[in-house]
Scaffold this motif. Structure first.
Motif, PDB file in Angstrom:
ATOM      1  N   ILE A  94      -8.103 -14.043  -4.885  1.00 12.15           N
ATOM      2  CA  ILE A  94      -7.447 -13.370  -3.762  1.00 12.15           C
ATOM      3  C   ILE A  94      -7.155 -11.945  -4.209  1.00 12.15           C
ATOM      4  O   ILE A  94      -6.476 -11.723  -5.214  1.00 12.15           O
ATOM      5  CB  ILE A  94      -6.145 -14.077  -3.349  1.00 12.15           C
ATOM      6  N   VAL A  95      -7.674 -10.985  -3.465  1.00 13.04           N
ATOM      7  CA  VAL A  95      -7.451  -9.571  -3.761  1.00 13.04           C
ATOM      8  C   VAL A  95      -6.634  -8.989  -2.616  1.00 13.04           C
ATOM      9  O   VAL A  95      -6.996  -9.136  -1.441  1.00 13.04           O
ATOM     10  CB  VAL A  95      -8.790  -8.825  -3.912  1.00 13.04           C
ATOM     11  N   PHE A  96      -5.535  -8.333  -2.961  1.00  9.92           N
ATOM     12  CA  PHE A  96      -4.653  -7.745  -1.955  1.00  9.92           C
ATOM     13  C   PHE A  96      -5.037  -6.296  -1.699  1.00  9.92           C
ATOM     14  O   PHE A  96      -5.354  -5.543  -2.624  1.00  9.92           O
ATOM     15  CB  PHE A  96      -3.199  -7.807  -2.419  1.00  9.92           C
ATOM     16  N   ILE A  97      -4.986  -5.926  -0.441  1.00  9.06           N
ATOM     17  CA  ILE A  97      -5.133  -4.530  -0.046  1.00  9.06           C
ATOM     18  C   ILE A  97      -3.786  -4.149   0.562  1.00  9.06           C
ATOM     19  O   ILE A  97      -3.446  -4.577   1.662  1.00  9.06           O
ATOM     20  CB  ILE A  97      -6.278  -4.341   0.965  1.00  9.06           C
ATOM     21  N   PHE A  98      -3.009  -3.386  -0.199  1.00 11.30           N
ATOM     22  CA  PHE A  98      -1.659  -3.025   0.224  1.00 11.30           C
ATOM     23  C   PHE A  98      -1.665  -1.694   0.966  1.00 11.30           C
ATOM     24  O   PHE A  98      -2.397  -0.765   0.609  1.00 11.30           O
ATOM     25  CB  PHE A  98      -0.729  -2.901  -0.983  1.00 11.30           C
ATOM     26  N   GLN A  99      -0.825  -1.613   1.970  1.00 12.17           N
ATOM     27  CA  GLN A  99      -0.633  -0.343   2.649  1.00 12.17           C
ATOM     28  C   GLN A  99       0.031   0.628   1.672  1.00 12.17           C
ATOM     29  O   GLN A  99      -0.348   1.779   1.578  1.00 12.17           O
ATOM     30  CB  GLN A  99       0.243  -0.538   3.890  1.00 12.17           C
ATOM     31  N   ASP A 100       1.018   0.124   0.921  1.00 13.23           N
ATOM     32  CA  ASP A 100       1.662   0.904  -0.135  1.00 13.23           C
ATOM     33  C   ASP A 100       2.135  -0.079  -1.202  1.00 13.23           C
ATOM     34  O   ASP A 100       3.066  -0.847  -0.956  1.00 13.23           O
ATOM     35  CB  ASP A 100       2.835   1.701   0.425  1.00 13.23           C
ATOM     36  N   HIS A 101       1.515  -0.053  -2.376  1.00 10.37           N
ATOM     37  CA  HIS A 101       1.849  -1.025  -3.419  1.00 10.37           C
ATOM     38  C   HIS A 101       3.227  -0.784  -4.036  1.00 10.37           C
ATOM     39  O   HIS A 101       3.733  -1.632  -4.747  1.00 10.37           O
ATOM     40  CB  HIS A 101       0.770  -1.038  -4.503  1.00 10.37           C
ATOM     41  N   THR A 102       3.851   0.358  -3.730  1.00 14.61           N
ATOM     42  CA  THR A 102       5.189   0.631  -4.269  1.00 14.61           C
ATOM     43  C   THR A 102       6.300   0.153  -3.339  1.00 14.61           C
ATOM     44  O   THR A 102       7.471   0.354  -3.625  1.00 14.61           O
ATOM     45  CB  THR A 102       5.371   2.138  -4.547  1.00 14.61           C
ATOM     46  N   THR A 103       5.936  -0.504  -2.238  1.00 11.69           N
ATOM     47  CA  THR A 103       6.937  -1.051  -1.323  1.00 11.69           C
ATOM     48  C   THR A 103       7.715  -2.157  -2.015  1.00 11.69           C
ATOM     49  O   THR A 103       7.153  -2.983  -2.723  1.00 11.69           O
ATOM     50  CB  THR A 103       6.255  -1.628  -0.059  1.00 11.69           C
ATOM     51  N   ARG A 104       9.017  -2.169  -1.807  1.00  8.01           N
ATOM     52  CA  ARG A 104       9.894  -3.159  -2.431  1.00  8.01           C
ATOM     53  C   ARG A 104       9.628  -4.548  -1.852  1.00  8.01           C
ATOM     54  O   ARG A 104       9.434  -4.706  -0.646  1.00  8.01           O
ATOM     55  CB  ARG A 104      11.344  -2.745  -2.172  1.00  8.01           C
ATOM     56  N   MET A 105       9.612  -5.534  -2.729  1.00  6.59           N
ATOM     57  CA  MET A 105       9.457  -6.924  -2.289  1.00  6.59           C
ATOM     58  C   MET A 105      10.704  -7.343  -1.510  1.00  6.59           C
ATOM     59  O   MET A 105      11.822  -7.052  -1.944  1.00  6.59           O
ATOM     60  CB  MET A 105       9.299  -7.855  -3.491  1.00  6.59           C
TER      61      MET A 105
END
Length: 168
Positions: A94-105
């Motif tokens: 599973i590969v994630f494509i994040f809108q912004d990987h620095t967004t807080r969980m």
């Protein structure tokens, strides 16, 4: 005059019940004298069956699943879903494509240094490769990406966040 606190009374009653959760369990254990109460050796694992529908797949590619995420709306439950899918299907990637990987969980607690767990950090910690949506590699777009490339990327991302080699 002392304030009458109903919670203080409840806490006092619970002390008398320890280790039981309620009076009913305490009474039942008195009847079942030889039975062990919440024996640690008697734990039983169980699984539930569910279905995961990935956001994107390439035709003819049976190992690569792509998941687009702006953020984890379902919080810990949603992020745990991907960990379970990976655990139950070790041959899939599973590969994630994040809108912004620095967004807080969502639901992340504040660390001592004041920072929070980010989505990219979560992905690296759990062994997922991820990309920023504006920086997709040509190999992924053209569906020519290999397992070796994904594994190397996961190693680099883990080292970036944690400064050491990824655990296998």
């Amino acid at each position: 005059m002392r304030f009458n606190n109903k919670f203080r009374k409840v806490a006092g009653r619970l002390k008398n019940l320890y280790p039981y959760k309620n009076q009913f369990e305490k009474d039942i254990h008195a009847v079942l004298g030889k039975a062990l109460y919440e024996d640690k050796k008697a734990k039983v694992a169980y699984t539930t069956e569910s279905i995961y529908n990935p956001d994107f797949v390439f035709p003819g590619n049976n190992w690569l699943l792509l998941e687009a995420k702006g953020r984890f709306i379902g919080g810990a439950r949603e992020s745990a879903k991907y960990v379970w899918v990976k655990k139950c299907n070790p041959k899939l990637e599973i590969v994630f494509i994040f809108q912004d990987h620095t967004t807080r969980m969502p639901g992340a607690r504040r660390r001592k240094d004041g920072s929070y767990l980010t989505m990219g950090e979560w992905a690296a910690k759990n062994g997922f490769a991820f990309f920023q949506h504006k920086r997709l590699p040509r190999e992924l777009i053209e569906a020519t990406v290999t397992r070796e490339c994904i594994e190397a990327l996961k190693d680099i991302q883990y080292q970036t966040y944690f400064g050491k080699n990824r655990r296998k």
